[in-house]
Scaffold this motif. Sequence first.
Motif, mmCIF file in Angstrom:
data_model
loop_
_atom_site.group_PDB
_atom_site.id
_atom_site.type_symbol
_atom_site.label_atom_id
_atom_site.label_comp_id
_atom_site.label_asym_id
_atom_site.label_seq_id
_atom_site.Cartn_x
_atom_site.Cartn_y
_atom_site.Cartn_z
ATOM 1 N N THR A 186 0.853 -1.189 0.000
ATOM 2 C CA THR A 186 0.000 0.000 0.000
ATOM 3 C C THR A 186 0.889 1.240 0.000
ATOM 4 O OG1 THR A 186 -0.004 0.158 2.395
ATOM 5 C CG2 THR A 186 -1.728 -1.184 1.400
ATOM 6 N N LEU A 187 0.281 2.384 -0.250
ATOM 7 C CA LEU A 187 1.024 3.643 -0.273
ATOM 8 C C LEU A 187 1.816 3.849 1.017
ATOM 9 C CD1 LEU A 187 -0.088 6.756 -1.974
ATOM 10 C CD2 LEU A 187 0.621 7.066 0.350
ATOM 11 N N ARG A 188 1.167 3.608 2.131
ATOM 12 C CA ARG A 188 1.835 3.829 3.408
ATOM 13 C C ARG A 188 3.002 2.861 3.609
ATOM 14 N NH1 ARG A 188 0.901 6.586 8.302
ATOM 15 N NH2 ARG A 188 -0.854 7.652 7.368
ATOM 16 N N GLN A 189 2.818 1.619 3.126
ATOM 17 C CA GLN A 189 3.921 0.653 3.244
ATOM 18 C C GLN A 189 5.110 1.096 2.390
ATOM 19 O OE1 GLN A 189 1.605 -2.770 2.182
ATOM 20 N NE2 GLN A 189 1.239 -3.368 4.300
ATOM 21 N N THR A 193 5.638 10.886 0.979
ATOM 22 C CA THR A 193 4.424 10.768 0.173
ATOM 23 C C THR A 193 4.445 11.787 -0.958
ATOM 24 O OG1 THR A 193 3.351 10.191 2.236
ATOM 25 C CG2 THR A 193 1.921 10.536 0.366
ATOM 26 N N LYS A 232 -1.081 2.374 -6.958
ATOM 27 C CA LYS A 232 -1.652 1.600 -8.052
ATOM 28 C C LYS A 232 -0.715 1.645 -9.265
ATOM 29 C CE LYS A 232 -5.395 2.780 -10.487
ATOM 30 N NZ LYS A 232 -6.727 3.370 -10.664
ATOM 31 N N GLU A 239 -4.361 -4.444 -2.750
ATOM 32 C CA GLU A 239 -5.655 -4.896 -2.247
ATOM 33 C C GLU A 239 -6.405 -3.743 -1.606
ATOM 34 O OE1 GLU A 239 -6.601 -8.817 0.155
ATOM 35 O OE2 GLU A 239 -4.565 -8.853 -0.641
ATOM 36 N N GLY A 240 -7.482 -3.314 -2.190
ATOM 37 C CA GLY A 240 -8.313 -2.281 -1.573
ATOM 38 C C GLY A 240 -9.156 -2.933 -0.506
#
Lengths: 410, 105
Positions: free
Chosen positions: B65-68, B77, B90, B102-103
Amino acid sequence: MKKLVVLGAGTAGTMVANRLSKLLDMDEWQITMVDQDPVHYYQPGYLLIPFGMYSRKDVVKPKHYFVPRGAKLIVSPIERIEPDHNRVFLANGTTLDYDFLIIATGADIHPEETPGLAEEEWGKSIHTFYSLEGALTLAEKLSTWEGGRLVVNVVENPIKCPVAPLEFLMLADWYFHERGIRDRVELIYATPLPGAFTKPVSSKMLGELLVQKGIKVEPEYMIERVEPDAKKIISYDEREIEFDLLVSVPLNMGAPVIGKSGLGDELNYVPVNKYTFLSDAFANIFVLGDASNAPASKAGSVAHFAVDTFGENFVRYIRGQELLPLFDGHANCFLESGFGKGLLIDFNYETEPLPGRYPLPGIGPFTLLEESEVNHWGKLMFRWMYWNLLLKGQELPLSATMSMAGKWKA
Amino acid sequence: MATRVIAGKTVQVNEEGFMTNPAEWDKEIAVELAKEEGISELTEAHWKVIEFCRESAKTSGKAPTLRQITTGAGVSTKELFALFPKGPAKKVARIAGLGKPEGCV
């Protein structure tokens, strides 16, 4: 005596303690629940508070009403978990040893993680309905608001109840119609998702519903900061949206004690097997409800179906049998769409929300992904079921795993 | 499952154009996919993020994910949005030959 400690007595923790107290031999098991708050909150009700449909009394009850016979509830913050030594330290000085630990410490909002969000305009032109106090303050604000641009923003996913922001917007549309000022209100939904919702079919159908209701979606919007004085939000790719009223769904994170105990990921959620809820790291720790990193919705219905499958699995596990991959990610959500109507969506890890009918003997069928009055009544009826059946670990006439019966293949 | 030809290689893709087998990926494919995403040249900073995502997916089995990415790859960011404009998690997943992150439904 075998010791089972349940951390968190919210929706998941209360349901699992009640369910296990029925499944386990309580002469051999000691169940201890721990929670920092003596009050149980019916969180789905927060959505309805800003519009005056519910008040505080509709969403709170003492937690001790829901402690099963033979179990004990300790009201204290949790200081630290030491999974290597099978013990938990509480802020009140107590140390609890356990044979098995169930973590159900949930998720909560962190507005302080977004610069400018929880500063001088917090509670004035910037609000949230993701806490009881926030929802009550917003109710006051809305009752006297004269109109302007209302922006709903989700800071980052995952969030609790991913459909709630959509419901808030649709209820706001209805509410301002009723107050006769809908023509003076602009409704905007700024979301990190590529559309109204996650999966293609529901995103399209819900997106169309928003268009019909005159609600504008600003997709792929990742907020960087709020400028409270200029009354605007700014995304990482420098899209600015001005607001008169900002309703924020702040960053959701697992409990700080999870991070402090070295059990969490970057958002303090505990990594688990998504079919059994067994911790990836410890063979005597399970995680239920919003506290885990399972890629299911963070919602009460998911916690309920999870507890249904977990109870059976836990009994196998303590007999030395292997865990079965029973949980399929099943979620089942009523969405309020305003004007006394609602929608129902039903889905799991593999199957996205689809249109069709949801059969339920005696009451249904409910309409899936389509507005109807019966869905709205289903949602209101749910509060009674929650307090009287669900928390007490009673079986509901709903299958824990998803069924394709009635669904139309899109 | 559909297939398509990218940089002269036939690979499997899903209906949204994400590769479904990370083992079929190589750097030339990444360059082509980046162009489709509007990134004309992959710089060292891009590759650092792509490689982090490949490594991360190798252990977890899914795109981060973005945060990961921001916590794991040591990139802010803001920088990530500059490198992969609009929906970086994405975009980088697609360029790195991984599935869609994975959303949460």
